[in-house]
Each structure stands twice: as structure tokens, then as C-alpha cells.
Design a protein around this motif. Structure first.
Motif, PDB file in Angstrom:
ATOM      1  N   TYR A 173       1.174  -1.861   0.209  1.00 37.05           N
ATOM      2  CA  TYR A 173      -0.142   0.144  -0.093  1.00 37.05           C
ATOM      3  C   TYR A 173       0.738   0.923   0.002  1.00 37.05           C
ATOM      4  N   ASP A 174       0.650   2.347  -0.631  1.00 41.33           N
ATOM      5  CA  ASP A 174       1.021   3.594  -1.192  1.00 41.33           C
ATOM      6  C   ASP A 174       0.606   4.361   0.659  1.00 41.33           C
ATOM      7  N   GLN A 175       1.252   4.971   0.955  1.00 38.66           N
ATOM      8  CA  GLN A 175       1.095   5.718   2.460  1.00 38.66           C
ATOM      9  C   GLN A 175       0.567   6.951   1.952  1.00 38.66           C
ATOM     10  N   ALA A 176       0.699   7.512   1.311  1.00 35.41           N
ATOM     11  CA  ALA A 176       0.524   9.042   1.079  1.00 35.41           C
ATOM     12  C   ALA A 176      -0.744   9.158   0.369  1.00 35.41           C
ATOM     13  N   THR A 177      -1.508   7.513  -0.657  1.00 34.57           N
ATOM     14  CA  THR A 177      -2.838   7.536  -0.884  1.00 34.57           C
ATOM     15  C   THR A 177      -3.857   7.352   0.352  1.00 34.57           C
ATOM     16  N   THR A 178      -2.691   6.403   1.325  1.00 33.92           N
ATOM     17  CA  THR A 178      -3.881   5.524   2.226  1.00 33.92           C
ATOM     18  C   THR A 178      -4.676   6.834   3.344  1.00 33.92           C
ATOM     19  N   PHE A 179      -3.431   7.449   3.705  1.00 32.77           N
ATOM     20  CA  PHE A 179      -3.684   9.035   4.519  1.00 32.77           C
ATOM     21  C   PHE A 179      -4.381   9.776   3.274  1.00 32.77           C
ATOM     22  N   ALA A 180      -4.366   9.980   2.768  1.00 32.90           N
ATOM     23  CA  ALA A 180      -5.254  10.545   1.709  1.00 32.90           C
ATOM     24  C   ALA A 180      -7.209  10.021   1.726  1.00 32.90           C
ATOM     25  N   SER A 181      -7.143   9.259   1.682  1.00 33.77           N
ATOM     26  CA  SER A 181      -8.276   8.237   1.509  1.00 33.77           C
ATOM     27  C   SER A 181      -9.457   8.432   2.998  1.00 33.77           C
ATOM     28  N   LEU A 182      -7.833   9.063   3.978  1.00 40.81           N
ATOM     29  CA  LEU A 182      -8.756   8.984   5.620  1.00 40.81           C
ATOM     30  C   LEU A 182      -9.467  10.556   6.110  1.00 40.81           C
ATOM     31  N   GLY A 183      -8.886  11.432   5.248  1.00 36.34           N
ATOM     32  CA  GLY A 183      -8.873  12.797   5.132  1.00 36.34           C
ATOM     33  C   GLY A 183      -9.855  12.826   4.621  1.00 36.34           C
ATOM     34  N   VAL A 184     -10.285  12.583   2.703  1.00 35.42           N
ATOM     35  CA  VAL A 184     -11.315  13.089   2.007  1.00 35.42           C
ATOM     36  C   VAL A 184     -12.661  11.877   2.913  1.00 35.42           C
ATOM     37  N   ALA A 185     -12.943  10.885   3.504  1.00 32.72           N
ATOM     38  CA  ALA A 185     -13.570  10.541   4.429  1.00 32.72           C
ATOM     39  C   ALA A 185     -14.236  11.423   5.530  1.00 32.72           C
ATOM     40  N   ILE A 186     -13.506  12.051   6.164  1.00 34.42           N
ATOM     41  CA  ILE A 186     -13.523  13.219   7.644  1.00 34.42           C
ATOM     42  C   ILE A 186     -13.752  14.411   6.913  1.00 34.42           C
ATOM     43  N   VAL A 187     -13.932  14.682   5.558  1.00 35.20           N
ATOM     44  CA  VAL A 187     -14.306  15.990   5.179  1.00 35.20           C
ATOM     45  C   VAL A 187     -15.183  15.810   4.484  1.00 35.20           C
ATOM     46  N   MET A 188     -15.418  14.855   3.735  1.00 33.41           N
ATOM     47  CA  MET A 188     -16.915  14.607   3.685  1.00 33.41           C
ATOM     48  C   MET A 188     -17.446  14.298   4.121  1.00 33.41           C
ATOM     49  N   VAL A 189     -17.704  12.913   4.861  1.00 33.75           N
ATOM     50  CA  VAL A 189     -18.850  13.468   6.291  1.00 33.75           C
ATOM     51  C   VAL A 189     -19.139  14.621   7.197  1.00 33.75           C
ATOM     52  N   GLY A 190     -18.297  14.841   7.426  1.00 34.79           N
ATOM     53  CA  GLY A 190     -18.153  16.134   7.784  1.00 34.79           C
ATOM     54  C   GLY A 190     -19.075  17.667   7.455  1.00 34.79           C
ATOM     55  N   THR A 247     -22.147  12.754   1.367  1.00 35.08           N
ATOM     56  CA  THR A 247     -21.623  11.798   2.413  1.00 35.08           C
ATOM     57  C   THR A 247     -21.501  10.624   2.192  1.00 35.08           C
ATOM     58  N   GLY A 248     -22.056  10.405   1.582  1.00 34.33           N
ATOM     59  CA  GLY A 248     -22.787   8.876   0.336  1.00 34.33           C
ATOM     60  C   GLY A 248     -21.099   8.699  -0.447  1.00 34.33           C
ATOM     61  N   LEU A 249     -20.860   9.897  -1.439  1.00 35.75           N
ATOM     62  CA  LEU A 249     -19.768  10.231  -2.098  1.00 35.75           C
ATOM     63  C   LEU A 249     -18.503   9.721  -1.324  1.00 35.75           C
ATOM     64  N   GLY A 250     -18.661  10.647   0.248  1.00 42.81           N
ATOM     65  CA  GLY A 250     -17.002  10.896   0.735  1.00 42.81           C
ATOM     66  C   GLY A 250     -16.988   8.584   1.018  1.00 42.81           C
ATOM     67  N   VAL A 251     -17.572   8.413   1.320  1.00 44.20           N
ATOM     68  CA  VAL A 251     -17.577   7.398   1.955  1.00 44.20           C
ATOM     69  C   VAL A 251     -16.920   6.600   0.643  1.00 44.20           C
ATOM     70  N   ALA A 252     -17.819   6.233  -0.653  1.00 39.86           N
ATOM     71  CA  ALA A 252     -17.079   5.609  -1.625  1.00 39.86           C
ATOM     72  C   ALA A 252     -15.812   6.703  -2.198  1.00 39.86           C
ATOM     73  N   SER A 253     -15.349   8.019  -2.300  1.00 39.37           N
ATOM     74  CA  SER A 253     -14.585   8.131  -2.125  1.00 39.37           C
ATOM     75  C   SER A 253     -13.045   7.782  -1.718  1.00 39.37           C
ATOM     76  N   MET A 254     -13.741   7.303  -0.751  1.00 39.40           N
ATOM     77  CA  MET A 254     -12.405   6.772   0.646  1.00 39.40           C
ATOM     78  C   MET A 254     -11.960   5.523   0.329  1.00 39.40           C
ATOM     79  N   HIS A 255     -13.003   4.838  -0.390  1.00 46.30           N
ATOM     80  CA  HIS A 255     -13.260   3.160  -0.320  1.00 46.30           C
ATOM     81  C   HIS A 255     -11.676   3.488  -1.382  1.00 46.30           C
ATOM     82  N   TYR A 256     -12.360   3.619  -3.157  1.00 50.72           N
ATOM     83  CA  TYR A 256     -11.902   3.356  -4.282  1.00 50.72           C
ATOM     84  C   TYR A 256     -10.765   4.461  -4.020  1.00 50.72           C
ATOM     85  N   LEU A 257     -10.531   5.740  -3.139  1.00 49.43           N
ATOM     86  CA  LEU A 257      -9.189   5.890  -2.809  1.00 49.43           C
ATOM     87  C   LEU A 257      -7.769   4.975  -2.549  1.00 49.43           C
TER      88      LEU A 257
END
Length: 284
Positions: A79-96, A119-129
């Protein structure tokens, strides 16, 4: 050559633990969102932010716990570390964003639709990112129809969860909504994984770029898990989260501020003439 994909290499361990993470994050997030509706604006931002982070962290943790059980036969996965961290940020921001929309606009149709969609798009974006952060000797391909179905599941689940957050007051109802939310989020994940196929490259020997799952995911999961534990402590020690009653102290403070509308009072019934109040001092 087509690779052999297995999403349950540890049996039911990873799906069950992943579901519990989604449930925990959803339960804490929904209770924080509910709590935000009972206080003045000064505290509302804090409760909504805490709820957004709890839901986002729970969803992200659920995803990568489930990914610990994902394997492609004979192929190492990193796993790429930067992309994995970015998916966490996307989840929190879009859910927020979705949580704040509903937290301030209420359970109106436009607010729920907009907040649930984001929020739903954020969950899906987190998954596929997060999936895009995978490194292996092969190419990941997706079934477009199943991917679309997983996104719809995420949007419907997010809308239902936000509706429950502003409508449900009792702790048992909130737990029931969280159970459904955890099931929907887990269902979205495994629906998305059902769309995955891997086309292997000519040679699968050697080590792909990035870090191994054990080397990157296990340490990275510690942070969100600790945060969920801390959020759980905050919720547990706030009696109004359990009682579900308005915070009259905050309401009184809001009413005392300059320019604040006067609190609504209920007129007292008039006493019959000649009847003395029991609180009136008696003369001896």
C-alpha cells in the motif's frame, strides 16, 4: 492472466471486526450529531466536528480492517502510504460537510438529500481512493455496474444515517440506527470488492512498491482506534448524550446574551382569591 481474488482470507474475522468498527464510528457520530442539536451554536460546531471525525474514522478503519483479509493468490500486496492517508482525510472532510449541512439545516428534504449525497460520495471516494493506493504486480479492474450499485448503497445509507441523527433521540433508537448504518457501510464495501478483478502482469516475482499491509495498515489503524476510544469516553461522560434532553443551562446562557430572543415561558395558572401561597412567609 486473471488473478484469483479472495476477500475473506481470514474467514469471518475481518468482516466481523470491520462491521464492529463501522458500528462504533456510526454510533459515536450519530450521538454527537444528536447532541449538537441540543446546544447553542458555540458548542454545536465542536459536537458536529467530533461526530464527523468519529464517523469518518470508523468508516476508514472498517475499510482497511476488511482489506487485511483481501488477497490475490501468489501475489504480494503493498500500500502507498500517502494515498492511504489521503483516503482518511477524504472520509472525514466529506462526511463532515454532510453532517454540518444537516446539523444546521435540520431534517428538511433538500438538506438530507444534499448532505446524504455528499456523505455517500465521501464514503465511496474513500473506498476507491484506498483501493487506488494498492500496489501489486497486476492491474485492478472494476465492473462498472457493481461500482455504481455500491455508490448508490453508500448514498442511501448516509442519508438514512443523517435522518436518524436529527430525528432519533433515545439511546436505544440511536444504537439501532448505528447497527443498520454499520451493515450498510460494510455492504457497500463488499459490494465494491465484488466488482474487483485483477489482471496479472507477465511476472509476479519481486516486491511491489509501497509498504506491506502488516507494515502500514496495522500502525495506521492505531490512531483512528485511539480517537474512537477517546470519542467514546467523551460521549460516555456526557449525561445529556444518554438522557437525550435539552441542555437548559446552555439555553439560559444563550438567552442572556445581548440581542438574543427572549425565552418562551409558560404562563402560570392564577391562584384563587384569598388563597395564600405556601412559599409566603407566615407571621407569628
Amino acid at each position: 492472466m486473471q488473478g484469483t481474488v479472495d476477500g475473506f482470507s481470514y474467514g469471518l474475522v475481518t468482516p466481523v471486526v470491520a462491521y464492529l468498527m463501522a458500528f462504533l464510528g456510526g454510533a459515536l457520530g450519530l450521538r454527537c450529531t444528536t447532541r449538537s442539536l441540543l446546544v447553542v451554536n458555540t458548542w454545536r460546531v465542536g459536537w458536529l466536528a467530533l461526530g464527523s471525525a468519529a464517523i469518518g474514522s470508523g468508516i476508514w478503519t472498517m475499510h482497511f480492517v476488511a482489506m487485511m483479509g483481501f488477497t490475490v493468490k501468489g501475489v504480494p500486496i503493498h500500500y502507498d502510504q500517502a494515498t492511504t492517508f489521503a483516503s482518511l482525510g477524504v472520509a472525514i472532510v466529506m462526511v463532515g460537510i454532510g453532517v454540518f449541512i444537516v446539523g444546521y439545516k435540520g431534517a428538511t428534504g433538500p438538506a438530507l438529500f444534499t448532505g446524504g449525497t455528499i456523505t455517500g460520495l465521501g464514503v465511496a471516494s474513500m473506498h476507491y481512493l484506498g483501493m487506488a493506493g494498492m500496489r501489486l504486480h497486476g492491474t485492478i479492474e472494476y465492473n462498472t455496474f457493481i461500482v455504481g450499485a455500491s455508490v448508490v448503497i453508500a448514498m442511501v445509507a448516509a442519508t438514512a444515517a443523517l435522518w436518524a441523527a436529527v430525528q432519533v433521540r433515545g439511546i436505544m433508537w440511536s444504537l439501532g440506527a448505528s447497527l443498520i448504518m454499520g451493515l450498510a457501510v460494510s455492504g457497500m464495501h463488499y459490494m465494491g470488492m465484488a466488482a474487483v478483478s485483477v489482471e496479472l502482469h507477465g511476472s509476479t516475482s519481486g516486491t511491489p512498491g509501497g509498504d506491506s499491509a502488516a507494515g502500514i495498515l496495522a500502525p495506521m489503524l492505531i490512531g483512528p482506534l485511539c480517537f474512537l476510544l477517546l470519542a467514546g469516553v467523551v460521549v460516555m461522560f456526557d449525561p445529556l448524550m444518554i438522557m437525550g434532553r435539552p441542555d437548559w443551562r446552555d439555553a439560559r446562557e444563550a438567552a442572556d446574551r445581548p440581542g438574543a430572543p427572549a425565552p418562551r415561558t409558560v404562563p402560570r395558572p392564577r391562584r384563587a382569591p384569598g388563597r395564600q401561597s405556601p412559599r409566603t412567609p407566615q407571621s407569628w
